[in-house]
Design a protein around this motif. Structure first.
Motif, PDB file in Angstrom:
ATOM      1  N   ALA A 102     -15.122  -4.780   3.211  1.00  0.00           N
ATOM      2  CA  ALA A 102     -15.474  -5.885   2.310  1.00  0.00           C
ATOM      3  C   ALA A 102     -14.213  -6.380   1.603  1.00  0.00           C
ATOM      4  CB  ALA A 102     -16.523  -5.426   1.309  1.00  0.00           C
ATOM      5  N   ILE A 103     -13.325  -6.983   2.362  1.00  0.00           N
ATOM      6  CA  ILE A 103     -12.046  -7.480   1.855  1.00  0.00           C
ATOM      7  C   ILE A 103     -11.953  -8.973   2.155  1.00  0.00           C
ATOM      8  CG2 ILE A 103      -9.532  -7.282   1.962  1.00  0.00           C
ATOM      9  CD1 ILE A 103      -9.905  -4.421   2.979  1.00  0.00           C
TER      10      ILE A 103
ATOM     11  N   HIS B  81      -4.623  -1.907   8.067  1.00  0.00           N
ATOM     12  CA  HIS B  81      -4.038  -0.986   7.085  1.00  0.00           C
ATOM     13  C   HIS B  81      -4.754  -1.090   5.737  1.00  0.00           C
ATOM     14  CE1 HIS B  81      -1.953  -4.805   6.292  1.00  0.00           C
ATOM     15  NE2 HIS B  81      -1.650  -4.338   5.094  1.00  0.00           N
ATOM     16  N   LEU B  82      -5.272  -2.281   5.417  1.00  0.00           N
ATOM     17  CA  LEU B  82      -5.990  -2.441   4.159  1.00  0.00           C
ATOM     18  C   LEU B  82      -7.393  -1.832   4.231  1.00  0.00           C
ATOM     19  CD1 LEU B  82      -4.944  -6.105   3.278  1.00  0.00           C
ATOM     20  CD2 LEU B  82      -4.011  -3.977   2.365  1.00  0.00           C
TER      21      LEU B  82
ATOM     22  N   GLU C 242      -1.175  -6.620  -2.664  1.00  0.00           N
ATOM     23  CA  GLU C 242      -1.693  -5.413  -2.022  1.00  0.00           C
ATOM     24  C   GLU C 242      -1.344  -4.165  -2.826  1.00  0.00           C
ATOM     25  OE1 GLU C 242      -0.537  -5.330   2.075  1.00  0.00           O
ATOM     26  OE2 GLU C 242      -1.520  -7.244   2.540  1.00  0.00           O
ATOM     27  N   PHE C 243      -0.139  -4.131  -3.386  1.00  0.00           N
ATOM     28  CA  PHE C 243       0.244  -2.989  -4.213  1.00  0.00           C
ATOM     29  C   PHE C 243      -0.663  -2.870  -5.428  1.00  0.00           C
ATOM     30  CE2 PHE C 243       2.378  -1.782  -8.159  1.00  0.00           C
ATOM     31  CZ  PHE C 243       2.688  -0.454  -7.887  1.00  0.00           C
TER      32      PHE C 243
ATOM     33  N   VAL D 284       0.836  -1.203   0.000  1.00  0.00           N
ATOM     34  CA  VAL D 284       0.000   0.000   0.000  1.00  0.00           C
ATOM     35  C   VAL D 284       0.867   1.247   0.000  1.00  0.00           C
ATOM     36  CG1 VAL D 284      -1.636   1.344   1.373  1.00  0.00           C
ATOM     37  CG2 VAL D 284      -1.973  -1.121   1.077  1.00  0.00           C
ATOM     38  N   ARG D 285       1.911   1.248   0.805  1.00  0.00           N
ATOM     39  CA  ARG D 285       2.785   2.434   0.866  1.00  0.00           C
ATOM     40  C   ARG D 285       3.503   2.658  -0.460  1.00  0.00           C
ATOM     41  NH1 ARG D 285       3.398   0.716   6.128  1.00  0.00           N
ATOM     42  NH2 ARG D 285       5.232  -0.528   5.670  1.00  0.00           N
ATOM     43  N   THR D 286       3.871   1.580  -1.141  1.00  0.00           N
ATOM     44  CA  THR D 286       4.499   1.735  -2.450  1.00  0.00           C
ATOM     45  C   THR D 286       3.516   2.338  -3.442  1.00  0.00           C
ATOM     46  OG1 THR D 286       5.941  -0.169  -2.023  1.00  0.00           O
ATOM     47  CG2 THR D 286       5.733   0.553  -4.295  1.00  0.00           C
TER      48      THR D 286
END
Length: 330
Positions: free
Chosen positions: A176-177, A167-168, A132-133, A59-61
């Motif tokens: 809803a993941i 974090h997601l 995630e990215f 996510v940070r990337t």
């Protein structure tokens, strides 16, 4: 993509020296859109990102991937006549910016649009951060195209659920993941509710961008591996004080490691020097009008006689005779 992930690795505290031996990260390679960085290098970069910053590294990337960072792909994604049009362009031209083995699809059903993203089964650390990215990047581009308020109605990730995925939830704006899915996907609802815009200059720009992307796909080629880079370094150093130590230093490895790698390929430093000189001599004789004395100097020989002896050993001809011999295609 390689530039983006390299920078993420450095930002996570990975030392420059740890990246220096990875093939495909040379500045001239990263600056050329037609050169493909080896998949193994890209996967290793993701592993380093995950190791240096494990929680939420993907996510940070994605947060560092500002519009335009991924070159023509970004603009095609975000400037379509509709969001769905942009997604289809992004899927078609995905290989312009990342590993051609990755696969992106666009599924339209009722009022929903789902983007899927699949990769090969790399190491678990790499897979998690890439999953995630990729989904975070798709959301970011959706917001670039349709506004910051876009929130997906569902996100699916192929890797197993982590101990904590807060974090997601924060990144995607939804609970809803799901995890352990067959493939990664992000689903949006009603992003194309506004009426289609009239044709205009943006359509011409999109056509130009597609033609450019088609050209990239048609002419892309793999970047040289470490052996190709080694030979390039030798060729550049021929007219200098050529030494094993100099080339090893430029490749960020010890002389002993370089010798061991050459041995693994069943070749030696001396054999490689001969081979590179032979190759360069043939190129310079065919493609330039340089006198033999000048070519000898560029190849690191003391005088033209040394080059003539070596060239006769390689080909059975003198340099002048070789230059006069027609090439096979003429």
């Amino acid at each position: 993509m390689a530039r983006l992930v390299r920078d993420a690795a450095l930002g996570a505290g990975v030392a420059h020296s740890e990246l220096a031996h990875l093939p495909g990260l040379e500045p001239e390679t990263l600056a050329d859109p037609l050169l493909r960085v080896p998949t193994a290098t890209l996967v290793r970069l993701w592993e380093l990102v995950a190791h240096g910053s494990p929680a939420g590294a993907g996510v940070r990337t994605a947060e560092t991937a500002a519009q335009g960072r991924l070159h023509v792909w970004d603009y095609l994604f975000t400037t379509g006549g509709t969001f769905a049009d942009g997604c289809r362009d992004a899927a078609r031209y995905l290989p312009t910016m990342t590993d051609p083995g990755a696969e992106m699809t666009v599924i339209e059903e009722d009022r929903r649009l789902t983007i899927t993203y699949g990769i090969a089964p790399y190491s678990p650390a790499a897979v998690t951060v890439i999953d995630e990215f990729a989904m975070a990047l798709m959301l970011r581009r959706a917001r670039d195209a349709r506004g910051p308020g876009v929130v997906p109605v569902h996100v699916a990730l192929a890797h197993e659920a982590p101990k904590n995925h807060r974090h997601l939830i924060e990144a995607f704006g939804t609970r809803a993941i799901d995890f352990g899915a067959r493939t990664n996907s992000v689903t949006f609802l009603d992003l194309d509710t506004e009426p289609p815009r009239p044709a205009g200059p943006n359509d011409e720009l999109a056509l130009i961008l597609r033609r450019y992307a088609d050209n990239v796909l048609e002419n892309a080629r793999p970047a040289a591996g470490w052996h190709g880079r080694f030979r390039s370094e030798v060729a550049q150093a021929l007219g200098e004080e050529l030494s094993l130590e100099l080339v090893a230093q430029r490749m960020a490895m010890s002389p002993r490691t370089l010798q061991r790698r050459l041995s693994d390929l069943e070749t030696t430093w001396r054999d490689e020097i001969e081979s590179v000189r032979h190759e360069r001599a043939g190129t310079l004789l065919r493609e330039t009008d340089l006198p033999v004395q000048s070519i000898a100097g560029r190849l690191g020989y003391t005088d033209a006689r040394a080059l003539r002896r070596a060239f006769h050993r390689w080909t059975g001809q003198t340099p002048d005779a070789y230059r006069r011999t027609p090439t096979p295609h003429t």
